[in-house]
Design a protein around this motif. Structure first.
Motif, mmCIF file in Angstrom:
data_model
loop_
_atom_site.group_PDB
_atom_site.id
_atom_site.type_symbol
_atom_site.label_atom_id
_atom_site.label_comp_id
_atom_site.label_asym_id
_atom_site.label_seq_id
_atom_site.Cartn_x
_atom_site.Cartn_y
_atom_site.Cartn_z
ATOM 1 N N LEU A 1 0.832 -1.204 0.000
ATOM 2 C CA LEU A 1 0.000 0.000 0.000
ATOM 3 C C LEU A 1 0.868 1.257 0.000
ATOM 4 N N LEU A 2 1.896 1.281 0.822
ATOM 5 C CA LEU A 2 2.777 2.442 0.892
ATOM 6 C C LEU A 2 3.547 2.638 -0.408
ATOM 7 N N ILE B 1 1.114 4.270 -2.709
ATOM 8 C CA ILE B 1 0.966 5.687 -2.352
ATOM 9 C C ILE B 1 2.152 6.485 -2.887
ATOM 10 N N SER C 1 1.820 9.331 -5.657
ATOM 11 C CA SER C 1 2.277 10.680 -5.299
ATOM 12 C C SER C 1 3.240 11.225 -6.338
ATOM 13 N N HIS D 1 0.041 18.500 1.326
ATOM 14 C CA HIS D 1 0.129 17.101 0.890
ATOM 15 C C HIS D 1 1.572 16.617 0.900
ATOM 16 N N ILE E 1 2.914 13.623 3.331
ATOM 17 C CA ILE E 1 3.448 12.375 2.768
ATOM 18 C C ILE E 1 4.861 12.119 3.275
#
Length: 94
Positions: free
Chosen positions: A8-9, A12, A16, A27, A31
């Motif tokens: 998942l990371l 992300i 991003s 944001h 992050i």
């Protein structure tokens, strides 16, 4: 919470980096802080976010700057050409 869902990371981080121009200062700061808080080193992500943020540093509040610099320092990232311009601008913003 120190739960780390690595796939998942990674997703992300990839998302991003694909949307760099759409990310606001908040944001970027969130992050970078989240990855550092989880002690996850992702040099390509930090390089991309730092490089893309240089021209928008005026949008960063003092809190955004503090969180971002803390994150870079706490995970012991290597200073790179993409990151250096962002870090050089921080004192000028303060």
């Amino acid at each position: 919470l120190m739960y780390r869902d690595i796939p998942l990371l990674a997703a992300i981080a990839t998302a991003s980096m694909a949307k760099l121009e759409e990310l606001e200062a908040l944001h970027v700061s969130n992050i970078v802080w989240a990855f550092a808080h989880l002690a996850l080193e992702n040099q390509p992500l930090i390089d991309a976010l730092s490089g893309a943020s240089v021209h928008r540093i005026k949008e960063f509040s003092h809190q955004h700057l503090a969180n971002t610099v803390w994150a870079i320092a706490s995970v012991n990232y290597s200073l790179t050409e993409k990151m250096a311009p962002f870090l050089e601008e921080v004192p000028l913003k303060l």
